[in-house]
Each structure stands twice: as C-alpha cells, then as structure tokens.
Design a protein around this motif. Structure first.
Motif, PDB file in Angstrom:
ATOM      1  N   SER A 160       3.791   6.043  11.179  1.00  0.00           N
ATOM      2  CA  SER A 160       2.352   6.536  11.491  1.00  0.00           C
ATOM      3  C   SER A 160       2.582   4.966  10.865  1.00  0.00           C
ATOM      4  CB  SER A 160       1.373   6.925  10.225  1.00  0.00           C
ATOM      5  OG  SER A 160       1.831   8.304  10.952  1.00  0.00           O
ATOM      6  N   ALA A 161       2.882   4.265   9.697  1.00  0.00           N
ATOM      7  CA  ALA A 161       2.902   2.971   8.915  1.00  0.00           C
ATOM      8  C   ALA A 161       3.166   1.518   9.975  1.00  0.00           C
ATOM      9  CB  ALA A 161       3.575   3.188   8.148  1.00  0.00           C
ATOM     10  N   GLY A 162       4.280   2.042  10.551  1.00  0.00           N
ATOM     11  CA  GLY A 162       4.397   0.863  10.829  1.00  0.00           C
ATOM     12  C   GLY A 162       3.560   1.076  12.752  1.00  0.00           C
ATOM     13  N   GLU A 163       3.041   2.220  13.118  1.00  0.00           N
ATOM     14  CA  GLU A 163       2.162   1.712  14.271  1.00  0.00           C
ATOM     15  C   GLU A 163       0.854   1.582  13.999  1.00  0.00           C
ATOM     16  OE1 GLU A 163       1.343   6.333  15.030  1.00  0.00           O
ATOM     17  OE2 GLU A 163       3.551   6.118  16.163  1.00  0.00           O
TER      18      GLU A 163
ATOM     19  N   VAL B 253       0.673  -1.441   0.242  1.00  0.00           N
ATOM     20  CA  VAL B 253      -0.223   0.319  -0.374  1.00  0.00           C
ATOM     21  C   VAL B 253       0.383   1.283   0.086  1.00  0.00           C
ATOM     22  CG1 VAL B 253      -1.642   1.364   0.750  1.00  0.00           C
ATOM     23  CG2 VAL B 253      -1.098  -1.523   1.704  1.00  0.00           C
ATOM     24  N   SER B 254       0.141   1.785  -0.336  1.00  0.00           N
ATOM     25  CA  SER B 254       1.101   3.542  -0.786  1.00  0.00           C
ATOM     26  C   SER B 254       0.374   4.465   0.292  1.00  0.00           C
ATOM     27  CB  SER B 254       1.436   4.199  -2.625  1.00  0.00           C
ATOM     28  OG  SER B 254       2.377   5.185  -1.929  1.00  0.00           O
TER      29      SER B 254
ATOM     30  N   VAL C  60       1.055  -7.002   5.129  1.00  0.00           N
ATOM     31  CA  VAL C  60       0.773  -5.796   4.282  1.00  0.00           C
ATOM     32  C   VAL C  60       1.893  -5.272   4.813  1.00  0.00           C
ATOM     33  CG1 VAL C  60      -1.086  -3.729   5.040  1.00  0.00           C
ATOM     34  CG2 VAL C  60      -2.067  -5.917   5.151  1.00  0.00           C
ATOM     35  N   GLY C  61       2.417  -4.730   3.371  1.00  0.00           N
ATOM     36  CA  GLY C  61       3.714  -3.340   3.317  1.00  0.00           C
ATOM     37  C   GLY C  61       3.158  -1.934   3.085  1.00  0.00           C
TER      38      GLY C  61
ATOM     39  N   ALA D 113      -4.304   1.656   6.494  1.00  0.00           N
ATOM     40  CA  ALA D 113      -5.506   0.605   7.586  1.00  0.00           C
ATOM     41  C   ALA D 113      -6.669  -0.739   7.372  1.00  0.00           C
ATOM     42  CB  ALA D 113      -6.510   1.535   8.693  1.00  0.00           C
ATOM     43  N   ALA D 114      -7.350  -0.276   5.988  1.00  0.00           N
ATOM     44  CA  ALA D 114      -8.164  -0.860   5.898  1.00  0.00           C
ATOM     45  C   ALA D 114      -7.718  -2.591   5.687  1.00  0.00           C
ATOM     46  CB  ALA D 114      -9.168   0.130   3.938  1.00  0.00           C
TER      47      ALA D 114
END
Length: 209
Positions: free
Chosen positions: A121-124, A88-89, A108-109, A96-97
């Motif tokens: 934010s992506a990691g969290e 996901v970009s 999901v990367g 999140a979805a």
C-alpha cells in the motif's frame, strides 16, 4: 537516493533528540567516514518552532556531506525547515498527505509497515522507499530477511532494512536491501562512529579507498 549503486547505501538514524549540540560531534564524525546516503532525524516531543531550529542545526552537516536529511515529522515543518523529506509511519492518510504536499520536490519514505499488505500500500501510494524492521514495526532475524527478500524480488521501489547491529548489515545486504539503516550500533560504538561506519560499508561490499 541512488538506485544504480552496486552495494547498499548506509542510512543513519539519530536517537530521539531534544537538542542538536550534544549530538553534532558524533554526527559529523560518522558523516566524515563517507558513504552515507541519508540521515533520519528523530526528535523528542517539541513545538514546531523548536523543531525547525533543530532541523536547521542538523541539516547543514548532513547536506554538506552529500546526504539527504529526512525527518520524522509533519511535512509542513520539514518543508519550512528545508529538510530533504519526511519519514512517515504507516501506509494510511498521513503518508498520502505527505506525498501530496511534498512530492516530487522532496522525498517521502514509509516505515512502520507491519504487514506485506502495508508495504504494498505504501509503494502504491508513492512512497520513495519502504523501511522494514524499524521501531514502529519490529522484525528480526529470519523474518526480517524474508521480508526484504520478498520485496527485492517483486518490487522496484527501494527497500531500507534496519540492522540492530553492525553484524546484521551483511545478511540484509545479501537479502537484497537497497539501504541499510543503522542507529545506536553506530552512535554507541566504543571505537567511535567513523570506525563503525567503515565496518558497515565493508560489510555490505563497498571497497574503501
């Protein structure tokens, strides 16, 4: 993706594909070289049915080689086509979805992370990995190395770094990347994809049999 290896894994990314057949010989050759942890399928614009068929042709050789097939597509289509996960970009609602729909059964990367805040934010949010230096958030040279070093020093979530050339793999490995993403420099290598993969594996410190 393993977090116990002592050298970075190789993560291949395909060109934007419209159909599988012309690309499969190069893909199989690269996979036969060994050491491929994952393959990210990028695709041209197409409807869901055509995309499922494309995934269905790309997935078998990837998965038979012991690699994970990630797809840059909507998570529902990826699940229906039995891909191993999605890429996901960005770090917003689509990420999140995708995590809500696929995790923990599928990965999901996250890429397209223009800032350090985006990466955190992506990691969290629960991303399986963060990707730096990709087509949606380009970083080059010292800026990319510094971003990888920063992440590797502070976080446990795997970091993928995009190398624009085979020569770029070693500096990123030395900076602490867990996986090195390679694309056109493998597919366009005059020696063939297998030799390009072998060179990349040697560059990141793997001893080939």
């Amino acid at each position: 993706m393993s977090e116990t290896q002592t050298f970075p894994g190789i993560y291949l990314v395909t060109p934007l594909l419209e159909e599988a057949a012309p690309f499969l010989p190069a893909l199989r050759e690269a996979l036969a070289a060994g050491g491929i942890a994952s393959v990210l399928l990028r695709h041209a614009e197409m409807d869901a049915g055509a995309l499922r068929r494309l995934i269905g042709e790309i997935a078998p050789p990837v998965q038979e080689a012991g690699a994970a097939l990630m797809v840059a597509c909507d998570p529902k289509t990826a699940r229906e086509a039995d891909a191993d996960g999605v890429h996901v970009s960005g770090a917003g609602a689509p990420l999140a979805a995708a995590i809500k729909l696929l995790a923990p059964e599928r990965m999901v990367g996250a890429g397209g992370l223009a800032t350090r805040h985006d990466a955190m934010s992506a990691g969290e949010a629960g991303a399986e990995y963060v990707l730096f230096g990709d087509w949606d958030a380009p970083l080059e040279g010292d800026a990319l190395i510094e971003r990888v070093q920063w992440w590797a020093e502070l976080f446990n979530i795997p970091c993928v770094a995009m190398a624009e050339s085979l020569a770029g793999a070693k500096p990123l490995a030395d900076a602490g990347a867990d996986f090195i993403m390679l694309g056109d420099c493998v597919w366009s290598d005059a020696r063939g994809p297998a030799e390009a993969v072998h060179e990349a594996r040697r560059a990141v410190g793997e001893t080939l049999a």
